[in-house]
Design an enzyme around this catalytic site. Structure first.
Site, PDB file in Angstrom:
ATOM      1  N   HIS A 163       7.866  42.342 -43.527  1.00 27.71           N
ATOM      2  CA  HIS A 163       8.618  43.096 -44.525  1.00 27.71           C
ATOM      3  C   HIS A 163       7.837  43.319 -45.818  1.00 27.71           C
ATOM      4  O   HIS A 163       8.393  43.845 -46.788  1.00 27.71           O
ATOM      5  CB  HIS A 163       9.935  42.379 -44.827  1.00 27.71           C
ATOM      6  CG  HIS A 163      10.894  42.418 -43.680  1.00 27.71           C
ATOM      7  ND1 HIS A 163      11.792  43.442 -43.496  1.00 27.71           N
ATOM      8  CD2 HIS A 163      11.052  41.581 -42.642  1.00 27.71           C
ATOM      9  CE1 HIS A 163      12.485  43.215 -42.395  1.00 27.71           C
ATOM     10  NE2 HIS A 163      12.063  42.102 -41.859  1.00 27.71           N
ATOM     11  N   ASP A 371       4.750  47.655 -52.597  1.00 26.24           N
ATOM     12  CA  ASP A 371       6.015  47.235 -52.002  1.00 26.24           C
ATOM     13  C   ASP A 371       6.045  47.653 -50.542  1.00 26.24           C
ATOM     14  O   ASP A 371       5.686  48.789 -50.212  1.00 26.24           O
ATOM     15  CB  ASP A 371       7.199  47.881 -52.735  1.00 26.24           C
ATOM     16  CG  ASP A 371       8.389  46.944 -52.844  1.00 26.24           C
ATOM     17  OD1 ASP A 371       8.505  46.028 -52.012  1.00 26.24           O
ATOM     18  OD2 ASP A 371       9.214  47.136 -53.764  1.00 26.24           O
TER      19      ASP A 371
END
Length: 472
Positions: A163, A371
Site C-alpha cells: 500500500h 504517496d
C-alpha cells in the site's frame, strides 16, 4: 457475471479493524474500510496485531465476530513493538520506500525483530487456515510472511498487496539484506501495487539485482519461481461515502464549517501527521500564495486536519514541532483580529464529519511528497455538490494523480506551483469546475473499492481480471 466465491478469504495485516455492524459509526482508515467490505463480500477471517502489549508473548488469539466476519488478534511484547513496528517497519522501511533514505535507520536488532514477529504471525495463523482458503497479506510490515507460511507447509494461493510506493532499485539496494527481503516476495502467487510506476520499480529491481525476467502479461520469473505482479489501484467505497456525505451528521458538519467561515473560502487538507504528506511544503506554498496575492488575505483560510501518527517515533515528534512553529509563524505574520490564515487541528474526525467538511471547502490541497495512492483525494471528489463542486489540487507524486488527471496537478516541492494552483482554483469558472469534477467523479465511482478487490481476488483465484476480460 461474478461467480459466488467458493473459498474463504483470509486477510492478514499488521493491525485489525473489525468490521462494524450496520449503522454503527466511527472513523476507519481507507484500507480498513476496503478490507471490511471485502470480508463482507467474501466470508472470511481477518488476522493481525491487536495493538496491545504484553510482558511475554503467548500466541493467545482473541476472536471476535461482527456482521458475519471473524477477526483474530494477538498481543505483542514490548520488544516486538519497538523493533518490528516502531523500528524496522516505521524507521527503516517506511522512510526508504518513500524515498527518504536520509531518514532511514538501519539497525540490526530492528531487522531481527521484524523477522521474529513475522514468524510469530506465521506460527499463530497457520492452524487457522484451511487448505482451500485464499490468503491475502497486506503491506510492508509483513513482506516475509508468505515465505514463512510456505515453510510451515501451506500450499494455498497467496497474494501480497503493497500500500506504499516501491522505491527505485538504486535506493532499495541501500537496505541491508535487501535481496533476502525481495526474494521472500517470490513465495506469493500474486503481488499487487497501486500504480504502474511502483510495479515498474519492482520489475526493474528484479531484473537488475536478481537476474529475473518480466513478461508483458505481468509474470515474473526468477530461477524456477514464477509470480504474477500487476497494478491494482485502490478506490474508496463510493456508494457508502456518498451516503455518508448525504447524512444528517455530514450536513451538520457542513453547516458548522460554512458558518465559521463567515463567507470566506475554505481550503482543506486532511492528512496523517507524517513527513511523506508534504505538510511543511504545503504550508510554505500557501504562505507564498498569501504573499503573492494580498487581495486574497482575509478572504480564504486553510483548514489543515492532521491527527497524530506513530507518536513514539522521534521523527514524528519533530515534524509536529516543526508544523506547530510554522503555522504559528504564518498566522502571526498574516493574521488580523477577525481572521487567521491557518486553522491547524491535531485531531481526527469520523467519515460523516469529513464528508461535510469536504463539501463545504472550495479547494482541497492534497500534496504528498510521495504517496502509494491517497484516498483523501478520492473522498474529496465523491463528497462534492454536483452543481457547485470544489477544485482538487493534487501532487503529481501521489498514486491518485494517474487516475485523477483533471485535478490541478502540482509539484509539491514548488511553493510557486502551489501558489499558482490555489489562485487558478479560486478563479476557476463554475462550468470548468463541473467539467473537471464530472470526469474525476466518474473514475472514482467506476474504479471503486469493489472494482479493486474483485480484480485482485480474481487474480488470486487465477482468473482473468475485469480489465483483462474487457481487453480480451
Amino acid at each position: 457475471m461474478d461467480r459466488d466465491p467458493v473459498s474463504r478469504l483470509i486477510v492478514i495485516s499488521n493491525r485489525v479493524a473489525a468490521p462494524k455492524p450496520d449503522g454503527e459509526g466511527g472513523a476507519q482508515g481507507g484500507l480498513a474500510v476496503a478490507l471490511s467490505a471485502a470480508l463482507r463480500e467474501y466470508r472470511g477471517l481477518w488476522f493481525g496485531w491487536s495493538g496491545n502489549r504484553i510482558d511475554e508473548f503467548t500466541g493467545k488469539i482473541d476472536f471476535q465476530r461482527h456482521d458475519g466476519v471473524t477477526s483474530a488478534t494477538i498481543d505483542l511484547e514490548e520488544q516486538d513493538v519497538e523493533e518490528y513496528y516502531n523500528g524496522y517497519a516505521n524507521r527503516t522501511l517506511w522512510p526508504l520506500f518513500h524515498y527518504r533514505i536520509d531518514l532511514a535507520e538501519y539497525v540490526r536488532s530492528f531487522g531481527a525483530g521484524y523477522e521474529r514477529v513475522n514468524e510469530r504471525f506465521a506460527d499463530t495463523v497457520t492452524p487457522l487456515i484451511d487448505p482451500d482458503d485464499l490468503v491475502w497479506i497486506h503491506d510492508y510490515h509483513l513482506i516475509p510472511l508468505g515465505a514463512q507460511l510456505r515453510q510451515r507447509g501451506l500450499r494455498n494461493r497467496m497474494g501480497f498487496f503493497l500500500h506504499i510506493p516501491w522505491p527505485p532499485a538504486r535506493l532499495l539496494t541501500s537496505l541491508p539484506a535487501h535481496e533476502h527481503l525481495v526474494l521472500s516476495l517470490l513465495a506469493y502467487d500474486v503481488i499487487g501495487f497501486h500504480t504502474k510506476e511502483w510495479l515498474e520499480s519492482f520489475q526493474n529491481y528484479v531484473e537488475r539485482e536478481l537476474g529475473g525476467h518480466c513478461e508483458p502479461d505481468g509474470t515474473i520469473h526468477v530461477g524456477e519461481r514464477s509470480v504474477h505482479a500487476a497494478a491494482y489501484p485502490i478506490g474508496i467505497d463510493y456508494k457508502e461515502f456518498r451516503e455518508a456525505a448525504e447524512s444528517e451528521a455530514a450536513q451538520e458538519a457542513f453547516e458548522r464549517l460554512r458558518k465559521s467561515a463567515d463567507g470566506r473560502g475554505t481550503i482543506i487538507g486532511v492528512d496523517r501527521l507524517d513527513y511523506s504528506k508534504g505538510l511543511e511544503e504545503r504550508f510554505l506554498g500557501y504562505r507564498r500564495f498569501l504573499e503573492d496575492h494580498e487581495d486574497w488575505q482575509g478572504e480564504v483560510f486553510l483548514l489543515q486536519i492532521a491527527p497524530p501518527s506513530r507518536g513514539e517515533v522521534h521523527t514524528y515528534e519533530k515534524i509536529r514541532e516543526s508544523l506547530d512553529e510554522l503555522s504559528g509563524r504564518i498566522n502571526g505574520e498574516f493574521a488580523a483580529v477577525d481572521w487567521v490564515p491557518i486553522r491547524y487541528v491535531n485531531q481526527g474526525y469520523g467519515r460523516e464529519d469529513l464528508a461535510g467538511f469536504y463539501r463545504a471547502s472550495q479547494i482541497a490541497l492534497v500534496t504528498p511528497l510521495r504517496d502509494g495512492m491517497n484516498l483523501v483525494a478520492k473522498e474529496y471528489v465523491a463528497a462534492q455538490d454536483p452543481e457547485d463542486p470544489g477544485v482538487l489540487i493534487l501532487s503529481r507524486f501521489a498514486g491518485a494523480a494517474l487516475q485523477l488527471t483533471d485535478a490541478l496537478l502540482v509539484n509539491p516541492y514548488s511553493k510557486e506551483e502551489i501558489s499558482d494552483a490555489i489562485k487558478q482554483a479560486l478563479d476557476m469558472p463554475r462550468e470548468e469546475r463541473i467539467r473537471r469534477w464530472r470526469s474525476m467523479n466518474e473514475v472514482v465511482k467506476q474504479e471503486d473499492v469493489v472494482w479493486w478487490r474483485r480484480n485482485f481476488v480474481a487474480a488470486l483465484q487465477g482468473e482473468a481480471t475485469q480489465d483483462e476480460r474487457a481487453a480480451g
